[in-house]
Design a protein around this motif. Structure first.
Motif, PDB file in Angstrom:
ATOM      1  N   PRO A 437      26.378  43.674  43.342  1.00 46.44           N
ATOM      2  CA  PRO A 437      28.211  44.254  43.552  1.00 46.44           C
ATOM      3  C   PRO A 437      28.254  45.506  43.518  1.00 46.44           C
ATOM      4  O   PRO A 437      28.874  46.223  44.250  1.00 46.44           O
ATOM      5  CB  PRO A 437      28.994  43.322  42.340  1.00 46.44           C
ATOM      6  N   ALA A 441      29.609  47.919  46.358  1.00 46.47           N
ATOM      7  CA  ALA A 441      30.995  48.894  46.450  1.00 46.47           C
ATOM      8  C   ALA A 441      30.453  50.403  46.605  1.00 46.47           C
ATOM      9  O   ALA A 441      31.140  51.151  47.355  1.00 46.47           O
ATOM     10  CB  ALA A 441      31.151  48.902  44.911  1.00 46.47           C
ATOM     11  N   THR A 463      37.442  50.625  41.065  1.00 48.93           N
ATOM     12  CA  THR A 463      36.594  49.183  41.081  1.00 48.93           C
ATOM     13  C   THR A 463      36.937  48.555  42.379  1.00 48.93           C
ATOM     14  O   THR A 463      37.704  48.866  43.044  1.00 48.93           O
ATOM     15  CB  THR A 463      37.559  48.679  39.779  1.00 48.93           C
ATOM     16  N   LYS A 464      35.892  47.592  42.534  1.00 48.92           N
ATOM     17  CA  LYS A 464      35.748  46.821  43.606  1.00 48.92           C
ATOM     18  C   LYS A 464      35.519  45.613  43.150  1.00 48.92           C
ATOM     19  O   LYS A 464      34.571  45.240  42.329  1.00 48.92           O
ATOM     20  CB  LYS A 464      35.021  47.291  44.944  1.00 48.92           C
ATOM     21  N   ARG A 465      36.239  44.350  43.850  1.00 48.66           N
ATOM     22  CA  ARG A 465      35.752  42.955  43.301  1.00 48.66           C
ATOM     23  C   ARG A 465      35.099  42.231  44.519  1.00 48.66           C
ATOM     24  O   ARG A 465      35.513  42.358  45.875  1.00 48.66           O
ATOM     25  CB  ARG A 465      37.341  42.370  43.305  1.00 48.66           C
ATOM     26  N   TYR A 466      34.228  41.375  44.196  1.00 47.44           N
ATOM     27  CA  TYR A 466      33.572  40.571  44.859  1.00 47.44           C
ATOM     28  C   TYR A 466      33.203  39.036  44.355  1.00 47.44           C
ATOM     29  O   TYR A 466      33.270  38.943  42.975  1.00 47.44           O
ATOM     30  CB  TYR A 466      32.136  41.245  45.206  1.00 47.44           C
ATOM     31  N   GLU A 472      34.079  35.446  40.474  1.00 49.39           N
ATOM     32  CA  GLU A 472      34.203  36.820  40.963  1.00 49.39           C
ATOM     33  C   GLU A 472      33.586  38.060  39.893  1.00 49.39           C
ATOM     34  O   GLU A 472      33.408  37.682  38.564  1.00 49.39           O
ATOM     35  CB  GLU A 472      35.677  37.073  40.292  1.00 49.39           C
ATOM     36  N   HIS A 473      33.210  38.968  40.692  1.00 47.42           N
ATOM     37  CA  HIS A 473      32.389  40.273  39.950  1.00 47.42           C
ATOM     38  C   HIS A 473      33.188  41.224  40.023  1.00 47.42           C
ATOM     39  O   HIS A 473      33.529  41.369  41.248  1.00 47.42           O
ATOM     40  CB  HIS A 473      31.095  40.108  40.413  1.00 47.42           C
ATOM     41  N   GLU A 474      33.332  42.224  39.300  1.00 45.29           N
ATOM     42  CA  GLU A 474      33.887  43.497  39.427  1.00 45.29           C
ATOM     43  C   GLU A 474      32.837  44.761  39.399  1.00 45.29           C
ATOM     44  O   GLU A 474      32.203  44.911  38.377  1.00 45.29           O
ATOM     45  CB  GLU A 474      34.872  43.778  38.440  1.00 45.29           C
ATOM     46  N   THR A 476      32.251  48.733  38.650  1.00 44.22           N
ATOM     47  CA  THR A 476      32.968  50.143  38.373  1.00 44.22           C
ATOM     48  C   THR A 476      32.126  51.219  38.610  1.00 44.22           C
ATOM     49  O   THR A 476      30.857  51.119  38.381  1.00 44.22           O
ATOM     50  CB  THR A 476      33.459  50.101  36.876  1.00 44.22           C
ATOM     51  N   ARG A 531      42.128  43.713  46.601  1.00 40.67           N
ATOM     52  CA  ARG A 531      42.755  44.037  45.339  1.00 40.67           C
ATOM     53  C   ARG A 531      43.743  43.343  44.712  1.00 40.67           C
ATOM     54  O   ARG A 531      43.769  42.937  43.378  1.00 40.67           O
ATOM     55  CB  ARG A 531      43.486  45.456  45.446  1.00 40.67           C
TER      56      ARG A 531
END
Length: 614
Positions: A437, A441, A463-466, A472-474, A476, A531
């Motif tokens: 992730p 990002a 931050t980006k979410r996948y 779900e993983h974030e 940073t 987001r």
């Protein structure tokens, strides 16, 4: 002499036959359905003829249309490939009656062996006429065709009628023949077969053995030649039986005699009167081209020697499927953006980059074949090549193949047909890369920034979410004066295609490719999440969604809204990629909504029904 060949098939096998024809200087003709209007096999052929429609029953199973296509294109020979009409004696007769050369065995031989019920009678065996409790488990099996379609294991008598109906429906759809039979089901045997090749001058070659024990849903996944661990006496028996079967029907061309081996005993299964999917492993160890030999035999030539060439080394083949083994082997559809296999192995495929994987046909993408001096070398070579293979597109069974090849039960040749029944959970355990992730990002940030990520002042954390492996993983990270930074790692390099991270003193490279919201980071696939999630994109608890695009072919008898259902109870059936898929109740409760009706075409994610848990 054959100058032009029409291949009455599609996909990988059509491309494979065309390759040999090109080497021999033979013109090639493809046929294609509307669903295959841009398929690779019709692009690589010299000519192509459209078969109107999409379903196999309207196109590739229409013998009259295929023969008309051969005549219209000026072909003087027809090669059937495997599947579809390849074991249909009436099709072979129609080709010959049209004055064309048939690249296959005589129609009478196909007729004698293509029906598994008649083949068993010819070999002195007989299917079960009645089934009693003591006969269980049994296998319901389609008389025509193969590939695991039209097959059901029955362990309880009350399941027999439903198994018969399901097998008949699937067999009729896949092969145009709904005849099925019942035989004892031998659990945990080895699937071993003998490749034969016979000319019109009385010579029959037995080209070694193959082991095809690793199967899912009765369809082969990994094959190898020669079959390991067979004693000389058993091998001699297999050769003698295969030769006897060929001579019993005056066979010519390529064919395969299949057995289920338990201990030192071999049980005859069937004779496939065609080329097999796994024929490349035999070609590799014998140094031959079976398609070229098929063509020479069809031209009337004799095999050059009374005995076949000696085998050298070992070969292993793995079938790469667009499917999710962890979700009941569910077929996957979508765009195959990129497929690249290391050149150390042979690749047979029916796809190019950018091709669509549709719902109408088998989900096999390619076959990868490794040949080496020893079995251990061949296994290592193939596993390593698959591990380094790049696949951008739908979910595939690639990780399963690598783990299967490296499993101790396989490497020590102790496998049998129950391999995946025993080991599937451990082979499909997800092991996603925890740094994927962050790499995605960082690449996304660089790809979207016109001037890069440099800043004069440190920025606030970004931050980006996948979604990755169902969770779900974030990720940073920060923009700093000197570039990008992230906690616990050092960002050595980051651009839209390549990210290099240093973790605990070790540098790792992450190759990135993005197609819409799908992001591929090395061998890990992620989905970029918005987001702010869309609150309307939710379904009620107990919703049954279509796991793939397909056709609703059946709804359980008497099923109506308000009916009480039990967890695991079959509610309806979808047909996709020539296979029947059962949709079951997710919990015990009440069916509050039923949206599916027989004949309905549904897209992936379509709401089929809702079960309110008790």
């Amino acid at each position: 002499m054959i100058t032009s060949v029409l291949v009455a098939n599609r996909g990988e096998i059509a491309c494979r036959v065309f390759r040999t024809c090109g080497e021999l200087g033979i013109r090639t003709v493809a046929v294609h359905s509307d669903a295959d209007a841009n398929a690779r096999h019709q692009r690589v052929a010299d000519m192509a003829v459209r078969l109107p429609g999409a379903a196999p029953s309207e196109t590739y199973l229409r013998a009259d249309l295929v023969v008309q296509a051969a005549i219209a294109s000026g072909a003087d020979a027809v090669h059937p490939g495997y599947g579809f009409l390849s074991e249909n004696p009436d099709f072979a007769r129609a080709v010959l009656d049209a004055g064309l050369i048939w690249v296959g065995p005589p129609p009478e031989a196909i007729e004698a062996m293509a029906s598994k019920t008649r083949a068993k009678e010819l070999m002195g065996l007989a299917p079960l006429r009645e089934v009693a409790q003591g006969d269980l488990p049994v296998l319901v099996k389609a008389s025509a065709g193969g590939g695991g379609r039209g097959m059901r294991i029955v362990r309880r008598l009350e399941e027999l009628d439903a198994a018969l109906e399901g097998a008949r429906t699937e067999a009729a759809s896949a092969f145009g023949d709904g005849e099925v039979f019942v035989e004892p089901y031998i659990e945990d045997g080895r699937h071993v077969e003998v490749q034969i090749l016979a000319d019109t001058h009385g010579t029959v070659w037995t080209l070694g053995t193959r082991d095809c024990s690793l199967q899912r849903r009765h369809q082969k996944v990994i094959e190898e030649a020669p079959a390991p661990g067979l004693n000389p006496e058993l091998t001699a028996t297999l050769y003698e039986t295969a030769t006897r079967a060929a001579r019993a029907v005056a066979y010519t061309g390529a064919g395969t005699v299949e057995f289920l081996v338990t201990g030192d005993q071999a049980h005859f299964l069937e004779m496939n009167t065609r080329l097999q999917v796994e024929h490349p492993v035999t070609e590799a160890i014998h140094g031959i081209d079976l398609v070229a030999l098929q063509i020479r035999i069809a031209e009337g030539h004799a095999l050059e020697t009374p005995d076949p060439p000696h085998a050298r080394g070992h070969a292993v083949e793995a079938r790469l499927y667009a499917e999710d083994p962890a979700s009941g082997w569910t077929p996957q559809t979508g765009t195959l953006h990129h497929l690249a296999v290391p050149p150390s192995v042979r690749l047979d495929t029916g796809y190019d980059d950018g091709d669509e994987i549709g719902v109408h046909y088998d989900p096999m993408l390619a076959k990868a074949v490794a040949h080496a001096p020893t079995r251990a070398d061949a296994i290592r070579k193939l596993a390593g090549a698959l591990e380094r293979t790049t696949i951008h597109g739908p979910t595939t069974n690639r990780d399963l193949l690598v783990r299967s090849l490296r499993h101790k039960e396989f490497t020590t040749a102790r496998m049998d047909t129950g391999f995946y029944t025993r080991h599937l959970p451990e082979l499909t355990t997800t092991d996603p890369d925890p740094h994927a992730p962050l790499a995605a990002a960082l690449a996304d940030t660089q790809g979207r920034s016109r001037f890069g990520g440099w800043r004069n002042l440190p920025s606030q954390p970004q931050t980006k979410r996948y979604a990755m492996a169902g969770e779900e993983h974030e990720a940073t990270y920060r923009h700093t004066r000197v570039g990008l930074s992230a906690e616990g790692v050092r960002v050595v390099h980051a651009d839209a295609r390549l990210v290099v991270l240093e973790v605990d003193g070790v540098r790792r490279k992450f190759e990135i490719a993005r197609y819409g919201d799908q992001v591929h980071v090395n061998a890990t696939t992620l989905t970029a999440l918005p987001r702010f999630p869309d609150p309307t994109a939710q379904h009620a608890p107990g919703s049954l969604l279509a796991p793939m695009p397909g056709t609703v072919i059946r709804v359980a008898d008497g099923l109506t809204e308000g009916a009480a259902v039990q967890a695991g109870e079959p509610l309806l059936w979808l047909e996709a990629m020539k296979m029947e898929h059962k949709i079951t109740a997710p919990a015990t409760g009440t069916l509050t909504a039923l949206h599916a009706v027989p004949g309905q075409q549904v897209a992936v994610g379509a709401l089929l029904a809702v079960v309110q848990p008790a």
